[in-house]
Design an enzyme around this catalytic site. Sequence first.
Site, PDB file in Angstrom:
ATOM      1  CG  HIS A 123       5.716  -0.946   3.298  1.00  0.00           C
ATOM      2  ND1 HIS A 123       6.271  -1.719   2.308  1.00  0.00           N
ATOM      3  CD2 HIS A 123       5.343  -1.813   4.274  1.00  0.00           C
ATOM      4  CE1 HIS A 123       6.228  -2.991   2.660  1.00  0.00           C
ATOM      5  NE2 HIS A 123       5.679  -3.081   3.854  1.00  0.00           N
ATOM      6  CG  ASP A 200       1.509   2.007  -0.187  1.00  0.00           C
ATOM      7  OD1 ASP A 200       0.536   1.241  -0.116  1.00  0.00           O
ATOM      8  OD2 ASP A 200       2.594   1.795   0.385  1.00  0.00           O
ATOM      9  CD  GLN A 203      -1.452  -1.480   6.429  1.00  0.00           C
ATOM     10  OE1 GLN A 203      -2.512  -1.852   6.924  1.00  0.00           O
ATOM     11  NE2 GLN A 203      -0.407  -2.271   6.332  1.00  0.00           N
ATOM     12  CE  LYS A 226      -0.464  -4.947   3.374  1.00  0.00           C
ATOM     13  NZ  LYS A 226       0.363  -5.592   4.382  1.00  0.00           N
ATOM     14  CB  CYS A 366       8.544  -3.251   5.387  1.00  0.00           C
ATOM     15  SG  CYS A 366       8.578  -5.034   5.442  1.00  0.00           S
TER      16      CYS A 366
HETATM   17  N1  7TS Z   1       2.542  -0.428   1.565  1.00  0.00           N
HETATM   18  C1  7TS Z   1       2.155  -0.424   2.851  1.00  0.00           C
HETATM   19  C2  7TS Z   1       1.754   0.870   3.511  1.00  0.00           C
HETATM   20  C3  7TS Z   1       2.119  -1.627   3.552  1.00  0.00           C
HETATM   21  O1  7TS Z   1       1.724  -1.621   4.822  1.00  0.00           O
HETATM   22  C4  7TS Z   1       2.499  -2.826   2.900  1.00  0.00           C
HETATM   23  C5  7TS Z   1       2.570  -4.137   3.615  1.00  0.00           C
HETATM   24  C6  7TS Z   1       2.857  -2.770   1.550  1.00  0.00           C
HETATM   25  C7  7TS Z   1       2.884  -1.541   0.921  1.00  0.00           C
HETATM   26  C8  7TS Z   1       3.213  -3.981   0.776  1.00  0.00           C
HETATM   27  O2  7TS Z   1       2.099  -4.782   0.556  1.00  0.00           O
HETATM   28  P1  7TS Z   1       2.229  -6.214  -0.094  1.00  0.00           P
HETATM   29  O3  7TS Z   1       0.862  -6.788   0.002  1.00  0.00           O
HETATM   30  O4  7TS Z   1       2.689  -6.021  -1.497  1.00  0.00           O
HETATM   31  O5  7TS Z   1       3.236  -6.968   0.724  1.00  0.00           O
HETATM   32  N2  7TS Z   1       2.719  -4.005   4.997  1.00  0.00           N
HETATM   33  C9  7TS Z   1       3.058  -4.991   5.863  1.00  0.00           C
HETATM   34  C10 7TS Z   1       3.177  -4.736   7.218  1.00  0.00           C
HETATM   35  O6  7TS Z   1       2.988  -3.655   7.734  1.00  0.00           O
HETATM   36  N3  7TS Z   1       3.528  -5.879   7.827  1.00  0.00           N
HETATM   37  O7  7TS Z   1       3.650  -6.833   6.905  1.00  0.00           O
HETATM   38  C11 7TS Z   1       3.355  -6.309   5.677  1.00  0.00           C
END
Ligand code: 7TS
Length: 412
Positions: A123, A200, A203, A226, A366
Site C-alpha cells: 500500500h 503493516d 488488513q 479497519k 492505493c
Molecule cells: N496499509 C494497508 C495494507 C492498507 O490496506 C491501508 C488502508 C493502509 C496501510 C493505510 O491505513 P490508514 O488507516 O492509515 O488509512 N487501505 C485502504 C484500502 O485498501 N482502501 O482504503 C484504504
Amino acid sequence: MGKKISDARADFLILDQIVNDEPLVYLDSAATSQKPKQVLTALQNYYETTNANVHRGVYLLAQQATQAYEDIRQKVATFINANSSQEIVYTKGTTEALNWIAQGYFRQFLQPGDEIVLSYLEHHSNLVPWQIVAKQTGAKLKYIKLTDEGFLDLNDATKQITPKTKVVALAHVSNVLGVCNPLKQLAQLAHENGALLVADGAQAVGHQSVDVQDLDVDFYAFSGHKMLAPTGIGVLWAKAELLDKMSPLEFGGEMIETVELYETTFKQAPYKFEAGTQNIAAVVGLGAAIDYLNQYGVKQIAQHEKELMQQALPALQAIPGITIYGPLDPAKRHGIISFNLNDLHPHDTATALDMEGIAVRAGHHCAQPLMRYLNTPATVRASFHLYNTPQDVSRLIDAIWATKEFFENGSF
Ligand code: 7TS
C-alpha cells in the site's frame, strides 16, 4: 469467546438500510469496517460519564479517563501479545505509524549504500514514507517480486535481502490480493542479515490472530477503523528497545519530562510519542472493538472469512470473462477479492453493483505499483468482515451476472 458469528450482523445497524431500492450489502471493509452498536455505546457512555483530559487532572473524572486510556493500552498489548503495554503507542492510524517508524527511527540510522527492501504489493502508506527516507539518507529501495499467485516470491526475497539491508517493510495481508505474507520467516531472514522487519498490519488485525512476539517482527502498525473501532486511532507497536531509540516527531504538552527555556527532556516511550491531547474517545472505542472481537474470537472470524471465500471464489470463477487477481484457492485467501470483468472499466462495474445495493471499491486501492505489476490500471474489490453473510456473497455473484448481462445485452 463463545458468541456465534451469525449473531454479529444484528449489531451493525448501518447494514439495515436500503440503497438504490435494494438492501445494502457492504463489501468494502478493507477500506473501513463498520462499527457495532457496542462500540457506539461505549463512545456515548464515555462522553456522558467519563470525559476529561488524560494524564493531568487529579479530580475523579480525569483519573477515570486516564485509567480507561491506560487499561486499553494493556488490552491492545494483550490482543497482539506484546510483551508490555509500554510497547503500545497510540497513533492516528497505520499511515501515521509507518511515517513515524521511517522518520523517527530509520532516518537517524540509514546511510548512503544501505538498502530498504519492500515488495510490489505494498500500500502507498508502506511505500511513500520509505521513498522519502531513502531520498533523505541516500539509502536505496529494492522490491521483492511476487509469484504468479500473488504471494511474495521467497526465492527473490533471499536475493533482495542482503547484509546491506537495514529494513524490510512488508504488508502482513495485502489489501488487493488478500494474501498473507509469512512474516515470521521473512523476519528471520531480515535478522540473519542484520536488518529489522517493519510489518503493516492494517488488513490483518481483527481478521486473524496476530502475535507480534511469535512473528518476531520489530515494528507492527495497524488502524482501529479497519477493526470495528472509530476512525482517528491506530497503533504503533515496537520492541521496547527500539522505541527507546526512536525519536518523537511531534513536540508539545504531555510528552515532556522537564522544559527549560532552551532545553527539554522527554518522557519514556510510549508517552514521548503522544504529544498534545489525544483521541481519547477513539481509544475507548478501540477498547470496545477489541472486547467485541474477543467475544467471537479472531480464529472464528478467520474461519468465517475462509468459508465466505469458499463460496465466492468458485462462483466468481464460473463467470465468463472474469479475471481474479491473487490465489484462487480459498484456503490461501483472506477476505479480500480483486477482479475485473472483460473490458469493463472497474468503475462501471462498481457503479452497476451499487445500483444493486452492493458497495465495493474500484480503483488502484492505493497500490499503483501493484496495479502496474498486474498490468491493469485498476480493479474491483470486494472485502469482507465478520458481519458479512453467505447471502451477501450470493447477492454479489447475482449482481455481477446482472452487470454482465446489462453491459453485453443492454438490459437487467
Ligand atoms: N496499509 C494497508 C495494507 C492498507 O490496506 C491501508 C488502508 C493502509 C496501510 C493505510 O491505513 P490508514 O488507516 O492509515 O488509512 N487501505 C485502504 C484500502 O485498501 N482502501 O482504503 C484504504
